[in-house]
Design a protein around this motif. Structure first.
Motif, PDB file in Angstrom:
ATOM      1  N   ALA A  23       0.705  -1.141  -0.062  1.00 56.96           N
ATOM      2  CA  ALA A  23      -0.176   0.059  -0.027  1.00 56.96           C
ATOM      3  C   ALA A  23       0.948   1.302   0.064  1.00 56.96           C
ATOM      4  N   THR A  24       2.113   1.157   0.875  1.00 56.24           N
ATOM      5  CA  THR A  24       2.924   2.175   0.815  1.00 56.24           C
ATOM      6  C   THR A  24       3.579   2.850  -0.736  1.00 56.24           C
ATOM      7  N   SER A  25       3.979   1.356  -1.474  1.00 54.86           N
ATOM      8  CA  SER A  25       4.462   1.613  -2.509  1.00 54.86           C
ATOM      9  C   SER A  25       3.567   2.387  -3.685  1.00 54.86           C
ATOM     10  N   VAL A  26       2.093   2.135  -3.656  1.00 51.42           N
ATOM     11  CA  VAL A  26       1.198   2.843  -4.338  1.00 51.42           C
ATOM     12  C   VAL A  26       1.666   4.356  -4.256  1.00 51.42           C
ATOM     13  N   LEU A  27       1.596   4.741  -2.678  1.00 47.03           N
ATOM     14  CA  LEU A  27       1.910   6.286  -2.468  1.00 47.03           C
ATOM     15  C   LEU A  27       3.196   6.681  -3.113  1.00 47.03           C
ATOM     16  N   ILE A  28       4.277   6.159  -2.758  1.00 47.37           N
ATOM     17  CA  ILE A  28       5.651   6.114  -3.263  1.00 47.37           C
ATOM     18  C   ILE A  28       5.580   6.309  -4.654  1.00 47.37           C
ATOM     19  N   TRP A  29       4.811   5.466  -5.596  1.00 46.27           N
ATOM     20  CA  TRP A  29       4.948   5.729  -6.900  1.00 46.27           C
ATOM     21  C   TRP A  29       3.909   6.814  -7.616  1.00 46.27           C
ATOM     22  N   LEU A  30       2.992   7.196  -6.705  1.00 50.41           N
ATOM     23  CA  LEU A  30       2.226   8.411  -6.952  1.00 50.41           C
ATOM     24  C   LEU A  30       3.154   9.598  -6.729  1.00 50.41           C
ATOM     25  N   CYS A  52      11.275  10.419  -2.687  1.00 50.76           N
ATOM     26  CA  CYS A  52      10.236   9.489  -2.397  1.00 50.76           C
ATOM     27  C   CYS A  52      10.312   8.185  -1.907  1.00 50.76           C
ATOM     28  N   THR A  53      11.543   7.348  -2.506  1.00 56.00           N
ATOM     29  CA  THR A  53      11.540   6.225  -1.910  1.00 56.00           C
ATOM     30  C   THR A  53      12.150   5.988  -0.592  1.00 56.00           C
ATOM     31  N   ALA A  54      12.761   6.884  -0.268  1.00 54.72           N
ATOM     32  CA  ALA A  54      13.211   7.213   1.398  1.00 54.72           C
ATOM     33  C   ALA A  54      11.853   7.288   2.333  1.00 54.72           C
ATOM     34  N   MET A  55      11.002   7.369   1.867  1.00 51.39           N
ATOM     35  CA  MET A  55       9.577   7.764   2.639  1.00 51.39           C
ATOM     36  C   MET A  55       9.064   6.149   3.200  1.00 51.39           C
ATOM     37  N   VAL A  56       9.565   5.134   2.586  1.00 55.26           N
ATOM     38  CA  VAL A  56       8.841   3.786   2.478  1.00 55.26           C
ATOM     39  C   VAL A  56       8.679   3.631   4.111  1.00 55.26           C
ATOM     40  N   LEU A  57       9.665   3.460   4.813  1.00 59.17           N
ATOM     41  CA  LEU A  57       9.173   2.971   5.966  1.00 59.17           C
ATOM     42  C   LEU A  57       8.321   3.973   7.145  1.00 59.17           C
ATOM     43  N   SER A  60       5.073   3.196   5.755  1.00 57.79           N
ATOM     44  CA  SER A  60       4.387   1.659   5.762  1.00 57.79           C
ATOM     45  C   SER A  60       4.202   1.596   7.605  1.00 57.79           C
ATOM     46  N   PHE A  61       5.018   2.198   8.320  1.00 51.39           N
ATOM     47  CA  PHE A  61       4.437   2.009   9.794  1.00 51.39           C
ATOM     48  C   PHE A  61       3.173   2.676   9.997  1.00 51.39           C
ATOM     49  N   LEU A  62       2.704   3.922   9.306  1.00 54.89           N
ATOM     50  CA  LEU A  62       1.731   4.643   9.736  1.00 54.89           C
ATOM     51  C   LEU A  62       0.428   3.847   9.318  1.00 54.89           C
ATOM     52  N   ILE A  63       0.540   3.159   8.024  1.00 51.16           N
ATOM     53  CA  ILE A  63      -0.223   2.344   7.257  1.00 51.16           C
ATOM     54  C   ILE A  63      -0.444   0.938   8.075  1.00 51.16           C
ATOM     55  N   SER A  64       0.648   0.550   8.768  1.00 46.65           N
ATOM     56  CA  SER A  64       0.245  -0.791   9.500  1.00 46.65           C
ATOM     57  C   SER A  64      -0.427  -0.108  10.717  1.00 46.65           C
ATOM     58  N   LYS A  65      -0.341   0.869  11.260  1.00 44.49           N
ATOM     59  CA  LYS A  65      -1.265   1.472  12.218  1.00 44.49           C
ATOM     60  C   LYS A  65      -2.698   1.370  11.884  1.00 44.49           C
ATOM     61  N   LEU A  66      -2.878   1.983  10.740  1.00 43.14           N
ATOM     62  CA  LEU A  66      -4.322   2.037  10.359  1.00 43.14           C
ATOM     63  C   LEU A  66      -4.791   0.727   9.899  1.00 43.14           C
ATOM     64  N   LEU A  67      -4.151  -0.170   9.689  1.00 45.20           N
ATOM     65  CA  LEU A  67      -4.625  -1.645   9.241  1.00 45.20           C
ATOM     66  C   LEU A  67      -4.623  -2.625  10.182  1.00 45.20           C
ATOM     67  N   LYS A  68      -3.918  -2.122  11.327  1.00 47.04           N
ATOM     68  CA  LYS A  68      -3.932  -2.942  12.707  1.00 47.04           C
ATOM     69  C   LYS A  68      -2.983  -4.398  12.108  1.00 47.04           C
ATOM     70  N   ILE A  69      -1.733  -3.773  11.598  1.00 49.34           N
ATOM     71  CA  ILE A  69      -0.820  -4.726  11.240  1.00 49.34           C
ATOM     72  C   ILE A  69       0.327  -4.813  12.203  1.00 49.34           C
ATOM     73  N   GLU A 162       0.625  -1.513  -8.614  1.00 51.78           N
ATOM     74  CA  GLU A 162       0.762  -1.513  -7.396  1.00 51.78           C
ATOM     75  C   GLU A 162      -0.713  -1.433  -6.563  1.00 51.78           C
ATOM     76  N   LEU A 163      -1.763  -0.864  -7.256  1.00 51.64           N
ATOM     77  CA  LEU A 163      -3.005  -0.936  -6.849  1.00 51.64           C
ATOM     78  C   LEU A 163      -3.620  -2.143  -7.125  1.00 51.64           C
ATOM     79  N   LEU A 164      -3.330  -2.933  -8.159  1.00 52.90           N
ATOM     80  CA  LEU A 164      -3.690  -4.286  -8.442  1.00 52.90           C
ATOM     81  C   LEU A 164      -2.943  -5.266  -7.521  1.00 52.90           C
TER      82      LEU A 164
END
Length: 176
Positions: A23-30, A52-57, A60-69, A162-164
């Motif tokens: 999911a993070t990669s979608v945002l990075i590529w956007l 942009c690529t440096a923003m992955v961690l 993804s940490f924030l998205i993991s919190k949103l998705l309860k991962i 990445e969306l697919l």
């Protein structure tokens, strides 16, 4: 062997097959897409592509919190293996760094190829056909699109891919 399958299954459940990273990669590529659309020089665009690529961690940490991962899954010994799989990509980015000033108009293509190829070991870790398929098709699509079309177009293609991939992983996670 049953113990190995059990700890792999633990990774799958607690980390939802790494959905937060994809999911993070979608945002990075956007982000890369918007950088590539800008009127900056190609070298400046490439620099911001790396930013942009440096923003992955952090993303993804924030998205993991949103998705309860479970972002770290510290209790699972295979987490360290997953980190090694990711660290491998960092070594390949040296190729992108070489491309940056040498063949700057192809750097986005090389980054996309590296990104796609680094996903292959996760097909084993997460018992995932999605990772297997996307780790093979991403480098080939990136090569074909990158050799013939603009980096901005390739970036948009990567957003779609990445969306697919996210949808496919979501479906795989639901089937578990």
């Amino acid at each position: 062997m049953n113990n190995l399958d059990a700890i792999r299954s633990d990774c799958i459940v607690k980390q939802k097959r790494g959905l937060h990273f994809i999911a993070t990669s979608v945002l990075i590529w956007l982000g890369i897409f918007f950088v590539q659309l800008s009127s900056m020089t190609v070298l400046t665009k490439n620099l911001f592509t790396f930013v942009c690529t440096a923003m992955v961690l952090p993303i993804s940490f924030l998205i993991s919190k949103l998705l309860k991962i479970d972002f770290q899954n510290k209790t699972n010994p295979l987490t360290d293996l997953g980190i090694v799989f990711s660290a491998n990509q960092i070594l390949y980015l040296l190729i992108a760094m070489w491309i940056y000033p040498t063949i700057p108009e192809k750097m986005v293509m090389v980054v996309a190829i590296i990104f796609g190829a680094h996903l292959l070991p996760y097909s084993w870790l997460y018992k995932s056909k999605a990772y297997l398929v996307f780790s093979i098709i991403i480098p080939f699509i990136a090569l074909l699109v990158g050799l013939t079309l603009s980096p901005a177009f390739l970036s948009m293609v990567m957003v779609i891919i990445e969306l697919l991939f996210c949808v496919t992983l979501f479906i795989e996670n639901q089937m578990k």
